[in-house]
Enzyme design. Sequence first.
Site, PDB file in Angstrom:
ATOM      1  N   ASP A   1       2.267  -7.784  -2.207  1.00  0.00           N
ATOM      2  CA  ASP A   1       2.179  -6.528  -1.642  1.00  0.00           C
ATOM      3  C   ASP A   1       0.837  -6.481  -0.642  1.00  0.00           C
ATOM      4  OD1 ASP A   1       1.765  -3.806  -1.088  1.00  0.00           O
ATOM      5  OD2 ASP A   1       1.304  -3.048  -2.971  1.00  0.00           O
TER       6      ASP A   1
ATOM      7  N   SER B   1       9.449  -0.584  -0.924  1.00  0.00           N
ATOM      8  CA  SER B   1       8.707   0.273  -1.723  1.00  0.00           C
ATOM      9  C   SER B   1       8.112   1.773  -1.062  1.00  0.00           C
ATOM     10  CB  SER B   1       7.392  -0.597  -2.066  1.00  0.00           C
ATOM     11  OG  SER B   1       6.299   0.055  -2.866  1.00  0.00           O
ATOM     12  N   HIS B   2       7.947   2.661  -2.000  1.00  0.00           N
ATOM     13  CA  HIS B   2       7.339   3.621  -1.719  1.00  0.00           C
ATOM     14  C   HIS B   2       5.472   3.531  -1.602  1.00  0.00           C
ATOM     15  CE1 HIS B   2       6.317   4.857  -6.191  1.00  0.00           C
ATOM     16  NE2 HIS B   2       5.943   3.321  -5.840  1.00  0.00           N
ATOM     17  N   ARG B   3       5.032   4.783  -1.532  1.00  0.00           N
ATOM     18  CA  ARG B   3       3.476   4.612  -1.404  1.00  0.00           C
ATOM     19  C   ARG B   3       3.022   5.373  -2.603  1.00  0.00           C
ATOM     20  NH1 ARG B   3       0.746   1.305   2.116  1.00  0.00           N
ATOM     21  NH2 ARG B   3      -0.611   1.053   0.336  1.00  0.00           N
ATOM     22  N   SER B   4       2.095   5.398  -3.343  1.00  0.00           N
ATOM     23  CA  SER B   4       1.830   6.409  -4.326  1.00  0.00           C
ATOM     24  C   SER B   4       1.496   7.744  -3.669  1.00  0.00           C
ATOM     25  CB  SER B   4      -0.028   5.929  -4.833  1.00  0.00           C
ATOM     26  OG  SER B   4      -0.650   5.556  -4.044  1.00  0.00           O
TER      27      SER B   4
ATOM     28  N   ASP C   1       2.978  -4.188 -11.496  1.00  0.00           N
ATOM     29  CA  ASP C   1       2.227  -4.467 -10.543  1.00  0.00           C
ATOM     30  C   ASP C   1       0.845  -4.475 -11.019  1.00  0.00           C
ATOM     31  OD1 ASP C   1       0.802  -4.313  -7.977  1.00  0.00           O
ATOM     32  OD2 ASP C   1       1.809  -2.517  -7.112  1.00  0.00           O
TER      33      ASP C   1
ATOM     34  N   LYS D   1      11.379   0.248  -5.374  1.00  0.00           N
ATOM     35  CA  LYS D   1      10.336   0.290  -6.269  1.00  0.00           C
ATOM     36  C   LYS D   1       9.685   1.936  -5.764  1.00  0.00           C
ATOM     37  CE  LYS D   1       5.582  -0.810  -6.022  1.00  0.00           C
ATOM     38  NZ  LYS D   1       4.458  -1.440  -6.628  1.00  0.00           N
TER      39      LYS D   1
ATOM     40  N   GLU E   1       0.600  -0.697 -12.573  1.00  0.00           N
ATOM     41  CA  GLU E   1       1.931  -0.236 -12.825  1.00  0.00           C
ATOM     42  C   GLU E   1       2.879  -1.109 -13.845  1.00  0.00           C
ATOM     43  OE1 GLU E   1       3.804  -0.079  -8.902  1.00  0.00           O
ATOM     44  OE2 GLU E   1       1.819   0.636  -7.896  1.00  0.00           O
TER      45      GLU E   1
ATOM     46  N   SER F   1      -4.219   2.402  -3.578  1.00  0.00           N
ATOM     47  CA  SER F   1      -4.737   0.864  -3.852  1.00  0.00           C
ATOM     48  C   SER F   1      -4.122   0.271  -2.438  1.00  0.00           C
ATOM     49  CB  SER F   1      -4.088   0.258  -4.914  1.00  0.00           C
ATOM     50  OG  SER F   1      -2.564   0.237  -5.092  1.00  0.00           O
TER      51      SER F   1
ATOM     52  N   LYS G   1       6.636  -2.142   2.804  1.00  0.00           N
ATOM     53  CA  LYS G   1       6.199  -0.760   2.799  1.00  0.00           C
ATOM     54  C   LYS G   1       5.975  -0.611   4.124  1.00  0.00           C
ATOM     55  CE  LYS G   1       3.164  -0.489  -1.307  1.00  0.00           C
ATOM     56  NZ  LYS G   1       1.913  -0.939  -1.860  1.00  0.00           N
TER      57      LYS G   1
ATOM     58  N   GLU H   1       2.547   8.474  -9.700  1.00  0.00           N
ATOM     59  CA  GLU H   1       3.717   7.717  -9.355  1.00  0.00           C
ATOM     60  C   GLU H   1       4.919   8.259 -10.386  1.00  0.00           C
ATOM     61  OE1 GLU H   1       3.740   3.789  -8.470  1.00  0.00           O
ATOM     62  OE2 GLU H   1       2.814   4.042  -6.409  1.00  0.00           O
TER      63      GLU H   1
ATOM     64  N   HIS I   1      -4.153   4.804  -9.611  1.00  0.00           N
ATOM     65  CA  HIS I   1      -3.126   5.945  -9.634  1.00  0.00           C
ATOM     66  C   HIS I   1      -3.172   6.752 -10.859  1.00  0.00           C
ATOM     67  CE1 HIS I   1      -0.172   3.191  -7.316  1.00  0.00           C
ATOM     68  NE2 HIS I   1      -1.154   3.546  -6.518  1.00  0.00           N
TER      69      HIS I   1
ATOM     70  N   GLU J   1       3.923  -8.262  -9.523  1.00  0.00           N
ATOM     71  CA  GLU J   1       3.460  -8.006  -7.929  1.00  0.00           C
ATOM     72  C   GLU J   1       2.077  -7.923  -7.991  1.00  0.00           C
ATOM     73  OE1 GLU J   1       5.038  -4.212  -6.698  1.00  0.00           O
ATOM     74  OE2 GLU J   1       3.421  -3.899  -5.481  1.00  0.00           O
TER      75      GLU J   1
END
Length: 422
Positions: free
Chosen positions: A310, A362-365, A242, A386, A164, A40, A335, A207, A155, A283
Amino acid sequence: MKIENVKARQVLDSRGNPTVEAEISTSKDSFRAIVPSGASTGKHEALEMRDGEKAYSGKGVLKAVSNVNSFIAKEINGKKFASQKELDSALLSLDGTENKSKLGANALLGVSMAFTRALAVENNLELFEQIGEISKNKNFVLPVPQLNVLNGGKHAGKESDIQEHMLFPIGFDSFSEALQAGTETYHLLKKKLKAKYGAQATLLGDEGGFVPPIGNVNDRLELMLSAVEEAGYAGKIKIGLDCASSEFLNNGKYSVGEKTFSSGELVDFYAELVDKFDIVSIEDGMGEDDWEGWSALTKSLGEAIQIVGDDLLVTNVTRIKKALAEKSCNSLLLKVNQIGTVTEAIDASNLAKSNDWSVVVSHRSGETEDAFISDLVVGLGTGQSKFGATARSERIAKYNQLLRIEEKLNESGSCVFGGKTF
Ligand code: PEP
Ligand code: MG
């Protein structure tokens, strides 16, 4: 520190899509870093360069790899760089574009992160300590982890959907206790889902959260809170969302499930959810260019809860400045691959912190075994992460690295947990 050699290769991420791994050699050793990838993705993010050829349905990254092995290698091999900033400035001027479209943010970031690792060893520091040095932060903090236990939207292959639904364990004294409580609740949620909907409902999204056949967000949140209660953590684990709402915004209207909202109606919808459930963070409640909607959302809920940008902010100092001026939100989602260099990501974090915003690393998917962001969140001392649910090795790699860091900081008696949540 002298870079003897830099090279890159194409490896795979957690969705089996190609991504860039960069490797820097110095007199001390070789240091690798792998670049994550979103689904996304915000439209204002720096460019992730994909080949667009037949291989991997267009998702190959051989051009970005070749940009490291040719242009970047030519520029930095055999040269000394005294700091992260010096290296990143060289990368930025080599690219020369606003959105890293010449070389690709994925080419730049791999090199930038591998360099941070090399620098840490050169200076005899842990990676999180090196990041503390670069960002001028001396307070190392273990984060409150937002755990994405119900996956929706892109996701989970769904449309018109909140992306999320996260457990937010804020009532604990340490990272490991928060992680344990969140994980126990996650397991209980699995049991409840299986009992109610069958084993299919416990299959995992990108995720690591479950993807049950529950269309209505109220029903999802009720189930999450009942798992929290049954696990014995009522009041200690709150909820974060999110919405990734740019994904369900079409022609000025937001569609969530069967319902369609104007921007103002969507704010009211969120206000009702916050009232009904233990939501402490939202978010991307509004679309990435709906600046008016963001200001309205923050005006309505920003005193009570965390409003995280984000896709709105894309870890970009220019957009953060605009959001500060317009009072669009009160929290930055950080990110690294949205912006493309470690220095710029740190600048974004420092700007947000100095304006009293919270910062969620934050991570990514699409992730990998690289746990750079675990050291990043501790080194920056932002106090919130996250990194997905406690499942799938690419997410677990991050949690396990945080446990190692926690142990290390406990040994030196300097372990601090949790930061500003809103
Ligand atoms: C997000 O939207 O916050 C996220 C982690 O998803 P993606 O990496 O797909 O953008
Ligand atoms: Mg998001």
